[in-house]
Design a protein around this motif. Structure first.
Motif, PDB file in Angstrom:
ATOM      1  N   VAL A 161      -6.046   8.809  18.328  1.00 37.23           N
ATOM      2  CA  VAL A 161      -5.645   7.974  19.467  1.00 37.23           C
ATOM      3  C   VAL A 161      -4.601   6.944  19.050  1.00 37.23           C
ATOM      4  CG1 VAL A 161      -6.430   6.317  21.198  1.00 37.23           C
ATOM      5  CG2 VAL A 161      -7.821   8.319  20.671  1.00 37.23           C
ATOM      6  N   TYR A 162      -4.824   6.273  17.915  1.00 35.45           N
ATOM      7  CA  TYR A 162      -3.883   5.240  17.466  1.00 35.45           C
ATOM      8  C   TYR A 162      -2.909   5.767  16.406  1.00 35.45           C
ATOM      9  CZ  TYR A 162      -7.226   2.299  19.889  1.00 35.45           C
ATOM     10  OH  TYR A 162      -8.031   1.753  20.847  1.00 35.45           O
ATOM     11  N   ASP A 163      -3.404   6.559  15.480  1.00 37.11           N
ATOM     12  CA  ASP A 163      -2.581   7.274  14.504  1.00 37.11           C
ATOM     13  C   ASP A 163      -1.489   6.402  13.889  1.00 37.11           C
ATOM     14  OD1 ASP A 163      -1.536   9.273  12.957  1.00 37.11           O
ATOM     15  OD2 ASP A 163      -0.387  10.202  14.575  1.00 37.11           O
ATOM     16  N   ILE A 164      -1.890   5.474  13.009  1.00 42.71           N
ATOM     17  CA  ILE A 164      -0.892   4.579  12.411  1.00 42.71           C
ATOM     18  C   ILE A 164       0.082   5.307  11.498  1.00 42.71           C
ATOM     19  CG2 ILE A 164      -2.354   2.536  12.549  1.00 42.71           C
ATOM     20  CD1 ILE A 164      -2.984   2.891   9.585  1.00 42.71           C
ATOM     21  N   HIS A 165      -0.246   6.533  11.109  1.00 46.66           N
ATOM     22  CA  HIS A 165       0.680   7.287  10.265  1.00 46.66           C
ATOM     23  C   HIS A 165       1.989   7.583  10.992  1.00 46.66           C
ATOM     24  CE1 HIS A 165      -2.978   8.957   7.807  1.00 46.66           C
ATOM     25  NE2 HIS A 165      -2.767   7.661   7.626  1.00 46.66           N
ATOM     26  N   ARG A 166       1.941   7.645  12.311  1.00 42.26           N
ATOM     27  CA  ARG A 166       3.169   7.922  13.080  1.00 42.26           C
ATOM     28  C   ARG A 166       4.181   6.797  12.933  1.00 42.26           C
ATOM     29  NH1 ARG A 166       2.758   4.934  18.042  1.00 42.26           N
ATOM     30  NH2 ARG A 166       0.700   3.956  18.129  1.00 42.26           N
ATOM     31  N   LEU A 167       3.698   5.606  12.534  1.00 42.51           N
ATOM     32  CA  LEU A 167       4.564   4.455  12.349  1.00 42.51           C
ATOM     33  C   LEU A 167       4.889   4.217  10.881  1.00 42.51           C
ATOM     34  CD1 LEU A 167       2.755   2.103  14.879  1.00 42.51           C
ATOM     35  CD2 LEU A 167       4.976   3.185  15.190  1.00 42.51           C
ATOM     36  N   GLY A 168       4.483   5.151  10.025  1.00 40.93           N
ATOM     37  CA  GLY A 168       4.785   5.018   8.607  1.00 40.93           C
ATOM     38  C   GLY A 168       3.875   4.057   7.880  1.00 40.93           C
ATOM     39  N   VAL A 169       2.658   3.825   8.405  1.00 43.89           N
ATOM     40  CA  VAL A 169       1.706   2.915   7.785  1.00 43.89           C
ATOM     41  C   VAL A 169       0.554   3.748   7.223  1.00 43.89           C
ATOM     42  CG1 VAL A 169       0.180   0.939   8.114  1.00 43.89           C
ATOM     43  CG2 VAL A 169       2.327   1.082   9.396  1.00 43.89           C
ATOM     44  N   PHE A 170       0.230   3.535   5.951  1.00 47.40           N
ATOM     45  CA  PHE A 170      -0.784   4.336   5.274  1.00 47.40           C
ATOM     46  C   PHE A 170      -1.757   3.427   4.524  1.00 47.40           C
ATOM     47  CE2 PHE A 170       3.172   6.657   5.553  1.00 47.40           C
ATOM     48  CZ  PHE A 170       2.793   7.871   6.109  1.00 47.40           C
ATOM     49  N   ILE A 171      -3.021   3.833   4.466  1.00 47.93           N
ATOM     50  CA  ILE A 171      -4.029   3.124   3.695  1.00 47.93           C
ATOM     51  C   ILE A 171      -4.008   3.653   2.265  1.00 47.93           C
ATOM     52  CG2 ILE A 171      -6.476   2.571   3.467  1.00 47.93           C
ATOM     53  CD1 ILE A 171      -5.278   1.354   5.936  1.00 47.93           C
ATOM     54  N   THR A 172      -4.025   2.751   1.294  1.00 49.62           N
ATOM     55  CA  THR A 172      -4.031   3.162  -0.102  1.00 49.62           C
ATOM     56  C   THR A 172      -5.234   2.559  -0.806  1.00 49.62           C
ATOM     57  OG1 THR A 172      -2.769   3.169  -2.184  1.00 49.62           O
ATOM     58  CG2 THR A 172      -2.579   1.216  -0.804  1.00 49.62           C
ATOM     59  N   ALA A 173      -5.720   3.249  -1.824  1.00 44.92           N
ATOM     60  CA  ALA A 173      -6.876   2.775  -2.582  1.00 44.92           C
ATOM     61  C   ALA A 173      -6.468   1.869  -3.735  1.00 44.92           C
ATOM     62  CB  ALA A 173      -7.676   3.956  -3.106  1.00 44.92           C
ATOM     63  N   SER A 174      -5.192   1.864  -4.084  1.00 40.89           N
ATOM     64  CA  SER A 174      -4.738   1.112  -5.244  1.00 40.89           C
ATOM     65  C   SER A 174      -3.864  -0.070  -4.841  1.00 40.89           C
ATOM     66  CB  SER A 174      -3.941   2.020  -6.189  1.00 40.89           C
ATOM     67  OG  SER A 174      -3.349   1.260  -7.227  1.00 40.89           O
ATOM     68  N   PRO A 175      -4.188  -1.262  -5.334  1.00 39.41           N
ATOM     69  CA  PRO A 175      -3.316  -2.409  -5.043  1.00 39.41           C
ATOM     70  C   PRO A 175      -1.933  -2.244  -5.659  1.00 39.41           C
ATOM     71  CG  PRO A 175      -4.995  -3.005  -6.661  1.00 39.41           C
ATOM     72  CD  PRO A 175      -5.365  -1.656  -6.132  1.00 39.41           C
ATOM     73  N   ARG A 176      -1.809  -1.434  -6.675  1.00 41.11           N
ATOM     74  CA  ARG A 176      -0.507  -1.219  -7.317  1.00 41.11           C
ATOM     75  C   ARG A 176       0.487  -0.560  -6.371  1.00 41.11           C
ATOM     76  NH1 ARG A 176      -0.740  -4.533 -11.671  1.00 41.11           N
ATOM     77  NH2 ARG A 176      -2.610  -4.152 -12.917  1.00 41.11           N
ATOM     78  N   HIS A 177      -0.028   0.135  -5.365  1.00 41.76           N
ATOM     79  CA  HIS A 177       0.843   0.833  -4.419  1.00 41.76           C
ATOM     80  C   HIS A 177       0.959   0.102  -3.088  1.00 41.76           C
ATOM     81  CE1 HIS A 177      -0.626   4.670  -6.702  1.00 41.76           C
ATOM     82  NE2 HIS A 177       0.292   4.012  -7.384  1.00 41.76           N
ATOM     83  N   ALA A 178       0.298  -1.038  -2.948  1.00 44.48           N
ATOM     84  CA  ALA A 178       0.155  -1.685  -1.640  1.00 44.48           C
ATOM     85  C   ALA A 178       1.259  -2.707  -1.372  1.00 44.48           C
ATOM     86  CB  ALA A 178      -1.205  -2.358  -1.536  1.00 44.48           C
ATOM     87  N   ASP A 179       1.673  -2.755  -0.114  1.00 47.35           N
ATOM     88  CA  ASP A 179       2.621  -3.764   0.366  1.00 47.35           C
ATOM     89  C   ASP A 179       1.911  -4.838   1.170  1.00 47.35           C
ATOM     90  OD1 ASP A 179       5.035  -2.148  -0.427  1.00 47.35           O
ATOM     91  OD2 ASP A 179       4.186  -0.792   1.073  1.00 47.35           O
ATOM     92  N   VAL A 180       0.816  -4.458   1.837  1.00 48.72           N
ATOM     93  CA  VAL A 180       0.079  -5.359   2.718  1.00 48.72           C
ATOM     94  C   VAL A 180      -1.375  -5.386   2.290  1.00 48.72           C
ATOM     95  CG1 VAL A 180      -0.633  -5.830   5.097  1.00 48.72           C
ATOM     96  CG2 VAL A 180       1.642  -4.888   4.642  1.00 48.72           C
TER      97      VAL A 180
END
Length: 256
Positions: free
Chosen positions: A147-166
């Motif tokens: 329904v919301y699908d944040i991947h369509r906006l280029g937003v992804f959940i990551t498990a590692s802080p080394r890869h995180a922007d937010v």
């Protein structure tokens, strides 16, 4: 569910297009009048969100219990819309807003914009539960569905802080999580943005004042975006994420 069975899953087009469903959400309580004799209005709120002279509501403390709206409907009402309130300063969550100089607000916006210009269409988010009751996590999980699908906006959940922007933080800021939370923040590359997600993360909620919590994550980390709600809706979390990456401005306008 019935709409999905009949028409298939319908993914929202928000923010590219308005979504009528978003306008049906109920937000934190807000004052609609200031009676000459406020009496004991402050007793109506279990978290101390109400102040008088004039009547104000700190939406960063509101847990949406509805007690003030039920007992004094001529003074308080629910705010409408699912995309707020999200603010760049803690004081902006107080309604009516406290006096703030335009220069101070502009400076905060400029500092955030300076960092978000480095972020592009692929943004990774690290979520940390710092003592949540679990309600915010359900809303975050909804963002990953069709329904919301944040991947369509280029937003992804990551498990590692080394890869995180937010860094998306929920919970009242339990004392035991202060160290791990700071470690996660320090492990993220610059530029980085921190979102305090929900009333607990903003102010500590019902647990504020306890010696087991820090009264919100702002005591541990520098917060860039304060998102009220108990819990905030998926639209509100998505709105805060889009502000964090510079896609939307705090007043809901497209910035790029």
């Amino acid at each position: 569910m019935l709409r999905g069975l009949r028409d298939g899953v319908v993914t929202t087009r928000w923010p590219a297009k308005p979504d009528a469903y978003a306008d049906t959400w109920r937000g934190p309580a807000r004052p609609i009048s200031s009676p000459a004799d406020p009496g004991d209005l402050t007793r109506l709120c279990p978290t101390g969100a109400i102040s008088v002279d004039p009547v104000r509501v700190d939406t960063g403390r509101c847990i949406l219990c509805g007690r003030c709206v039920a007992e004094r409907p001529g003074v308080f009402a629910w705010s409408e819309g699912a995309t707020g309130p999200a603010a760049l300063t803690r004081e902006q969550l107080i309604i009516p807003e406290l006096p703030e100089t335009d220069a101070a607000v502009a400076a905060v916006r400029a500092r955030l914009a300076e960092r978000t210009t480095a972020l592009r269409r692929s943004v990774h988010v690290r979520h940390v539960d710092a003592g949540s009751d679990g309600s915010e996590e359900w809303e975050i999980q909804a963002l990953l569905g069709p329904v919301y699908d944040i991947h369509r906006l280029g937003v992804f959940i990551t498990a590692s802080p080394r890869h995180a922007d937010v860094l998306l933080v929920t919970g009242a800021g339990s004392v035991g999580m202060s160290g791990p939370l700071r470690t996660t923040y320090d492990g993220m590359p610059d530029p980085k943005v921190v979102i305090a997600t929900g009333t607990d993360a903003v102010s500590g909620g019902l647990l504020a004042g306890s010696d087991q919590v820090t009264g919100g994550v702002g005591a541990t980390l520098p917060v860039d975006i304060w998102l009220a709600g108990s819990p905030p809706s998926p639209f509100a979390i998505l709105n805060a994420l889009l502000i964090a990456i510079g896609y939307l401005t705090p007043d809901g306008k497209r910035s790029r």
